[in-house]
Design an enzyme around this catalytic site. Sequence first.
Site, PDB file in Angstrom:
ATOM      1  CD  GLU A 111      -2.653   1.188   0.319  1.00  0.00           C
ATOM      2  OE1 GLU A 111      -2.304   1.670  -0.589  1.00  0.00           O
ATOM      3  OE2 GLU A 111      -4.034   1.542   0.667  1.00  0.00           O
ATOM      4  CG  ASP A 112      -0.899   4.750  -1.511  1.00  0.00           C
ATOM      5  OD1 ASP A 112      -1.634   4.172  -0.906  1.00  0.00           O
ATOM      6  OD2 ASP A 112      -1.238   5.647  -2.350  1.00  0.00           O
ATOM      7  CG  ASP A 115      -4.907   9.391   5.939  1.00  0.00           C
ATOM      8  OD1 ASP A 115      -4.888   9.601   7.210  1.00  0.00           O
ATOM      9  OD2 ASP A 115      -5.602  10.016   5.030  1.00  0.00           O
ATOM     10  CG  PHE A 164      -3.344  15.677   0.842  1.00  0.00           C
ATOM     11  CD1 PHE A 164      -4.168  14.532   1.341  1.00  0.00           C
ATOM     12  CD2 PHE A 164      -2.969  16.090  -0.435  1.00  0.00           C
ATOM     13  CE1 PHE A 164      -4.874  14.081   0.304  1.00  0.00           C
ATOM     14  CE2 PHE A 164      -3.397  15.068  -1.386  1.00  0.00           C
ATOM     15  CZ  PHE A 164      -4.431  13.945  -1.020  1.00  0.00           C
ATOM     16  NE  ARG A 177      -3.040   8.489  -9.275  1.00  0.00           N
ATOM     17  CZ  ARG A 177      -3.795   8.083  -8.364  1.00  0.00           C
ATOM     18  NH1 ARG A 177      -2.799   7.678  -7.430  1.00  0.00           N
ATOM     19  NH2 ARG A 177      -4.903   8.259  -8.245  1.00  0.00           N
TER      20      ARG A 177
HETATM   21  P1  IMP Z   1      -7.079   5.338   4.648  1.00  0.00           P
HETATM   22  O1  IMP Z   1      -8.490   4.585   4.283  1.00  0.00           O
HETATM   23  O2  IMP Z   1      -7.672   6.920   5.179  1.00  0.00           O
HETATM   24  O3  IMP Z   1      -6.216   4.926   5.276  1.00  0.00           O
HETATM   25  O4  IMP Z   1      -6.683   5.965   3.169  1.00  0.00           O
HETATM   26  C1  IMP Z   1      -5.981   5.198   2.529  1.00  0.00           C
HETATM   27  C2  IMP Z   1      -5.954   5.689   0.965  1.00  0.00           C
HETATM   28  O5  IMP Z   1      -6.080   7.075   0.949  1.00  0.00           O
HETATM   29  C3  IMP Z   1      -4.560   5.531   0.357  1.00  0.00           C
HETATM   30  O6  IMP Z   1      -4.311   4.532  -0.147  1.00  0.00           O
HETATM   31  C4  IMP Z   1      -4.503   6.792  -0.438  1.00  0.00           C
HETATM   32  O7  IMP Z   1      -4.795   6.465  -1.775  1.00  0.00           O
HETATM   33  C5  IMP Z   1      -5.160   7.827  -0.027  1.00  0.00           C
HETATM   34  N1  IMP Z   1      -4.574   8.834   0.881  1.00  0.00           N
HETATM   35  C6  IMP Z   1      -4.570   8.748   2.158  1.00  0.00           C
HETATM   36  N2  IMP Z   1      -3.727  10.059   2.676  1.00  0.00           N
HETATM   37  C7  IMP Z   1      -3.382  10.435   1.518  1.00  0.00           C
HETATM   38  C8  IMP Z   1      -2.245  11.609   1.326  1.00  0.00           C
HETATM   39  O8  IMP Z   1      -1.675  12.414   2.074  1.00  0.00           O
HETATM   40  N3  IMP Z   1      -2.103  11.880  -0.188  1.00  0.00           N
HETATM   41  C9  IMP Z   1      -2.773  11.182  -0.891  1.00  0.00           C
HETATM   42  N4  IMP Z   1      -3.373  10.347  -0.913  1.00  0.00           N
HETATM   43  C10 IMP Z   1      -3.905   9.755   0.398  1.00  0.00           C
END
Ligand code: IMP
Length: 191
Positions: A111-112, A115, A164, A177
């Site tokens: 995963e990238d 969050d 962010f 990207r």
């Molecule tokens: P989560 O479900 O809130 O943990 O978010 C996961 C997804 O949100 C990641 O796979 C990203 O694609 C996107 N995301 C969360 N934070 C960021 C950020 O700071 N920049 C860009 N994409 C984000």
Amino acid sequence: MADSNADSAASSALIERIEPYLEADKIQARTAELGAALSAELPQDSPTVFVCVLNGSFMFYADLLKHITTPTNTAFLAVSSYEGGTKSSGAVRLTLDLTIDIAHRDVVIVEDIVDTGLTMSYLLESLRSRKPRSLRVCTLLHKPARKKIDVPIDHCGFTIDDVFVVGYGLDYDQRYRDLPFIGVMHFDPPA
Ligand code: IMP
């Protein structure tokens, strides 16, 4: 990400600025370490399924796999929880599923960023139900300040502040990207 300035950037003509945060060299060095750590714990005698979580992890995934010295299978899925801006919609959807069976296989989710944890929690539940032999999580970034749900992370590249970020696969509105580094997205008022 609850950055209301960010979400209204387009409508109020704010100026986008990207502040360098993690340099390309630093990302590459850490990715090599993650690859070595994973290689040390994965089996030599059967291919591990590396799951690329599209879209954000495509760059990290490609670089990470170059450092895996054990046998691998590549696999891709896509999820969506963001609708354009910088705030998660909260509802995770699988928009593209794996095309291989992962039952009785060793699996690593790549995963990238974790969050809120909602996406990873959803993915873990979905993949666990398919009965893999083992399931690991490797994320390039972790943003603990936004955590809504605890998820196990086996390997993490960098723990980051509540900012962010874009670049190296991560987007704002499908842009940035392609950057080789990771930067913090700012939205400045016009001078
Ligand atoms: P989560 O479900 O809130 O943990 O978010 C996961 C997804 O949100 C990641 O796979 C990203 O694609 C996107 N995301 C969360 N934070 C960021 C950020 O700071 N920049 C860009 N994409 C984000």
